[in-house]
Write a protein that holds these residues in place. Structure first.
Motif: not given
Length: 166
Positions: A66-80
């Motif tokens: 299991a692993a995670l990928t960021p959903v966006s490079g925008r800082c407001v989505y850093s926790g998603v």
């Protein structure tokens, strides 16, 4: 579970086994719209550096990852982040996926992730059930999101909001 399973970090040394499990998922036609396994360098660059896990069998073999990928490079989505969970064909139905997903949730919250999301091909009922067991909820179905071998596929969007990070 028929044997003792141990969580461990997903490292470059374990990537050949991870890649083999990913290839098994690709072969099902239900796990991903991707058709090729990336090399370690591309995989490593695409995933967050934290919350990378494998489950090892008593014999030390990788049973799932299991692993995670960021959903966006925008800082407001850093926790998603988007979740990837794959279980080897010989280990399916033994609790490996749930063990991975629960630990992924725990580690992601330690890293400040407040929302996890998953995109699951509509026909992949075992994965949908697994994510629901881990506290994910269906947000909606994205119709004809992508094609696999010339066929449009619908993808269910699920999310899990942290109860720890408010």
């Amino acid at each position: 579970m028929t044997e003792t399973l141990q969580l461990a970090p997903l490292t470059a040394a374990r990537y050949p086994a991870v890649a083999a499990i990913y290839a098994e998922g690709i072969a099902t036609g239900q796990a991903t719209l991707n058709t090729e396994v990336p090399d370690w360098k591309a995989w490593d660059a695409a995933h967050l550096l934290h919350s990378r896990l494998v489950v090892l069998t008593a014999a030390g073999e990788v049973a799932g990852w299991a692993a995670l990928t960021p959903v966006s490079g925008r800082c407001v989505y850093s926790g998603v982040a988007e979740v990837s969970v794959y279980v080897g064909a010989n280990s399916r139905g033994q609790g490996v996926g749930l063990q991975l997903l629960r630990e992924l949730v725990r580690q992601s919250e330690q890293q400040g992730i407040w929302t996890l999301q998953a995109g699951i091909i509509e026909e992949n009922l075992p994965s949908l059930r697994l994510h629901e067991q881990a506290g994910f909820r269906l947000v909606g179905v994205r119709e004809k999101l992508g094609q696999l071998h010339g066929q449009w596929r619908n993808v269910c969007l699920l999310e899990r909001r942290s109860k720890v990070i408010q």
